[in-house]
Design a protein around this motif. Structure first.
Motif, PDB file in Angstrom:
ATOM      1  N   LEU A   1       4.724 -17.423  -1.386  1.00 23.79           N
ATOM      2  CA  LEU A   1       4.472 -16.023  -1.026  1.00 23.79           C
ATOM      3  C   LEU A   1       4.920 -15.736   0.393  1.00 23.79           C
ATOM      4  O   LEU A   1       4.733 -16.565   1.291  1.00 23.79           O
ATOM      5  CB  LEU A   1       2.989 -15.707  -1.193  1.00 23.79           C
ATOM      6  CG  LEU A   1       2.497 -15.783  -2.642  1.00 23.79           C
ATOM      7  CD1 LEU A   1       0.996 -15.991  -2.683  1.00 23.79           C
ATOM      8  CD2 LEU A   1       2.891 -14.532  -3.403  1.00 23.79           C
ATOM      9  N   PHE A   2       5.463 -14.552   0.577  1.00 23.37           N
ATOM     10  CA  PHE A   2       6.029 -14.158   1.866  1.00 23.37           C
ATOM     11  C   PHE A   2       5.633 -12.711   2.171  1.00 23.37           C
ATOM     12  O   PHE A   2       5.473 -11.889   1.275  1.00 23.37           O
ATOM     13  CB  PHE A   2       7.563 -14.225   1.836  1.00 23.37           C
ATOM     14  CG  PHE A   2       8.138 -15.555   1.434  1.00 23.37           C
ATOM     15  CD1 PHE A   2       8.173 -15.936   0.100  1.00 23.37           C
ATOM     16  CD2 PHE A   2       8.677 -16.413   2.384  1.00 23.37           C
ATOM     17  CE1 PHE A   2       8.723 -17.148  -0.284  1.00 23.37           C
ATOM     18  CE2 PHE A   2       9.222 -17.624   2.010  1.00 23.37           C
ATOM     19  CZ  PHE A   2       9.247 -18.000   0.680  1.00 23.37           C
TER      20      PHE A   2
ATOM     21  N   ALA B   1       6.811 -10.675  -1.007  1.00 21.79           N
ATOM     22  CA  ALA B   1       7.804 -11.299  -1.877  1.00 21.79           C
ATOM     23  C   ALA B   1       7.244 -12.586  -2.455  1.00 21.79           C
ATOM     24  O   ALA B   1       6.421 -13.261  -1.833  1.00 21.79           O
ATOM     25  CB  ALA B   1       9.094 -11.578  -1.106  1.00 21.79           C
ATOM     26  N   VAL B   2       7.706 -12.917  -3.644  1.00 23.91           N
ATOM     27  CA  VAL B   2       7.229 -14.132  -4.305  1.00 23.91           C
ATOM     28  C   VAL B   2       8.410 -14.940  -4.818  1.00 23.91           C
ATOM     29  O   VAL B   2       9.420 -14.387  -5.265  1.00 23.91           O
ATOM     30  CB  VAL B   2       6.270 -13.782  -5.469  1.00 23.91           C
ATOM     31  CG1 VAL B   2       6.987 -12.992  -6.554  1.00 23.91           C
ATOM     32  CG2 VAL B   2       5.681 -15.037  -6.084  1.00 23.91           C
ATOM     33  N   GLY B   3       8.275 -16.252  -4.716  1.00 23.54           N
ATOM     34  CA  GLY B   3       9.248 -17.164  -5.287  1.00 23.54           C
ATOM     35  C   GLY B   3       8.502 -18.195  -6.099  1.00 23.54           C
ATOM     36  O   GLY B   3       7.310 -18.421  -5.895  1.00 23.54           O
ATOM     37  N   ALA B   4       9.191 -18.836  -7.007  1.00 22.67           N
ATOM     38  CA  ALA B   4       8.525 -19.792  -7.883  1.00 22.67           C
ATOM     39  C   ALA B   4       9.457 -20.937  -8.211  1.00 22.67           C
ATOM     40  O   ALA B   4      10.553 -20.717  -8.725  1.00 22.67           O
ATOM     41  CB  ALA B   4       8.061 -19.108  -9.165  1.00 22.67           C
TER      42      ALA B   4
ATOM     43  N   THR C   1      11.484 -12.460  -5.437  1.00 26.13           N
ATOM     44  CA  THR C   1      11.265 -11.130  -6.000  1.00 26.13           C
ATOM     45  C   THR C   1      10.441 -10.336  -5.007  1.00 26.13           C
ATOM     46  O   THR C   1       9.381 -10.796  -4.577  1.00 26.13           O
ATOM     47  CB  THR C   1      10.526 -11.224  -7.343  1.00 26.13           C
ATOM     48  OG1 THR C   1      11.324 -11.965  -8.272  1.00 26.13           O
ATOM     49  CG2 THR C   1      10.268  -9.837  -7.912  1.00 26.13           C
ATOM     50  N   PHE C   2      10.929  -9.176  -4.633  1.00 23.93           N
ATOM     51  CA  PHE C   2      10.267  -8.349  -3.621  1.00 23.93           C
ATOM     52  C   PHE C   2       9.454  -7.237  -4.277  1.00 23.93           C
ATOM     53  O   PHE C   2       9.817  -6.707  -5.325  1.00 23.93           O
ATOM     54  CB  PHE C   2      11.299  -7.718  -2.684  1.00 23.93           C
ATOM     55  CG  PHE C   2      11.865  -8.668  -1.676  1.00 23.93           C
ATOM     56  CD1 PHE C   2      12.894  -9.528  -2.019  1.00 23.93           C
ATOM     57  CD2 PHE C   2      11.370  -8.718  -0.378  1.00 23.93           C
ATOM     58  CE1 PHE C   2      13.423 -10.419  -1.099  1.00 23.93           C
ATOM     59  CE2 PHE C   2      11.896  -9.603   0.559  1.00 23.93           C
ATOM     60  CZ  PHE C   2      12.918 -10.458   0.194  1.00 23.93           C
ATOM     61  N   GLY C   3       8.364  -6.868  -3.597  1.00 24.85           N
ATOM     62  CA  GLY C   3       7.611  -5.695  -4.000  1.00 24.85           C
ATOM     63  C   GLY C   3       8.309  -4.422  -3.544  1.00 24.85           C
ATOM     64  O   GLY C   3       9.346  -4.460  -2.879  1.00 24.85           O
ATOM     65  N   SER C   4       7.708  -3.297  -3.892  1.00 33.13           N
ATOM     66  CA  SER C   4       8.332  -2.002  -3.594  1.00 33.13           C
ATOM     67  C   SER C   4       8.092  -1.536  -2.164  1.00 33.13           C
ATOM     68  O   SER C   4       8.670  -0.538  -1.742  1.00 33.13           O
ATOM     69  CB  SER C   4       7.831  -0.939  -4.571  1.00 33.13           C
ATOM     70  OG  SER C   4       6.420  -0.893  -4.540  1.00 33.13           O
ATOM     71  N   GLY C   5       7.252  -2.240  -1.431  1.00 33.50           N
ATOM     72  CA  GLY C   5       7.061  -1.932  -0.025  1.00 33.50           C
ATOM     73  C   GLY C   5       5.892  -0.990   0.235  1.00 33.50           C
ATOM     74  O   GLY C   5       5.515  -0.181  -0.613  1.00 33.50           O
ATOM     75  N   THR C   6       5.319  -1.116   1.435  1.00 34.39           N
ATOM     76  CA  THR C   6       4.279  -0.207   1.933  1.00 34.39           C
ATOM     77  C   THR C   6       4.718   0.284   3.299  1.00 34.39           C
ATOM     78  O   THR C   6       4.973  -0.525   4.199  1.00 34.39           O
ATOM     79  CB  THR C   6       2.912  -0.903   2.068  1.00 34.39           C
ATOM     80  OG1 THR C   6       2.469  -1.336   0.781  1.00 34.39           O
ATOM     81  CG2 THR C   6       1.886   0.050   2.667  1.00 34.39           C
ATOM     82  N   ARG C   7       4.790   1.584   3.427  1.00 35.64           N
ATOM     83  CA  ARG C   7       5.179   2.162   4.725  1.00 35.64           C
ATOM     84  C   ARG C   7       3.924   2.416   5.546  1.00 35.64           C
ATOM     85  O   ARG C   7       3.010   3.108   5.096  1.00 35.64           O
ATOM     86  CB  ARG C   7       5.957   3.454   4.523  1.00 35.64           C
ATOM     87  CG  ARG C   7       6.466   4.052   5.830  1.00 35.64           C
ATOM     88  CD  ARG C   7       7.487   5.153   5.585  1.00 35.64           C
ATOM     89  NE  ARG C   7       8.698   4.642   4.955  1.00 35.64           N
ATOM     90  CZ  ARG C   7       9.689   4.027   5.615  1.00 35.64           C
ATOM     91  NH1 ARG C   7       9.604   3.835   6.915  1.00 35.64           N
ATOM     92  NH2 ARG C   7      10.768   3.617   4.972  1.00 35.64           N
TER      93      ARG C   7
END
Lengths: 114, 115
Positions: B33-34, B92-95, B104-110
């Protein structure tokens, strides 16, 4: 410091044009990536390359191709630009081939296709 | 397939207030997780990462995140927000072992910071 540079910050192209986006990294990284960033969708992976001349499709490769002739350079090609390819394009690189390595990002190219 | 959800599109906090940005992931095994931050006009920068061990990880700029396996969450926190923290934040998550060699990145939070 690792530096990832992208050839243009802003680019305006016409529908149907062939578009080249260039990315260069200066730290001898094996992996390089191209993402597009759209509001509400986050970053979506277009293509990545894990070695010279090696590439792998990401989540949204349609309408795009890539080229990696030298280790430090990774190009994204829009064969025939369309308006739905208007977006921010981000390049990234990592040392090594595992997903645990930090990705270093360029500043992005904002492409507008009219 | 792995996925990442950031439920908050936009958050506004006052300078000096505490902050928590939510991130939920979907993956069967232990993920990597990042959290990345994108300041206006710049590329993304890594804030912190979690692979294993202590579930509370410290990052740069005073940020921390806690991995909670039971809730499939990796929320980002900061005790006191500064105006310079205004930016967009991506989880972001990797496996390992999935054959997928990218995150894989999330859609973001501003994040907006009010004086």
């Amino acid at each position: 410091d690792v530096k990832v540079t992208q050839s243009s910050r802003y680019l305006v192209k016409r529908t149907g044009e062939k578009v080249f986006l260039e990315c260069v990294q200066d730290m001898d990284h094996e992996n390089m990536f191209w993402y597009r960033q759209d509001p509400g969708l986050g970053l979506r992976l277009i293509y990545f390359s894990y070695d010279v001349k090696m590439k792998e499709k990401g989540d949204i490769p349609e309408g795009y191709s890539v080229s990696r002739e030298k280790k430090e350079r990774f190009s994204l090609i829009l064969e025939s630009a369309s308006t739905n390819q208007t977006s921010m394009y981000l390049c990234a690189s990592t040392r090594g081939t595992g997903i645990t390595y930090e990705q270093y990002f360029g500043p992005g190219t904002r492409l507008t296709v009219t | 397939a792995q996925s990442v959800t950031q439920p908050d599109i936009h958050i506004t906090v006052s300078e000096g207030a505490s902050l928590e940005l939510r991130c939920n992931y979907s993956y069967g095994a232990t993920p990597y997780l990042f959290w990345y931050v994108q300041s206006p006009g710049q590329g993304l920068q890594l804030l912190l990462k979690y692979f294993s061990g202590d579930t509370l990880v410290q990052g740069i700029k005073g940020f921390e995140a806690e991995f909670k396996r039971s809730q499939s969450s990796f929320n980002l926190r900061k005790p006191s927000v500064h105006w310079s923290d205004a930016a967009e934040y991506f989880c972001a998550v990797g496996a390992q072992g999935t054959g997928r060699r990218a995150l894989t990145f999330g859609s973001g939070t501003r994040l907006q910071v009010q004086p």
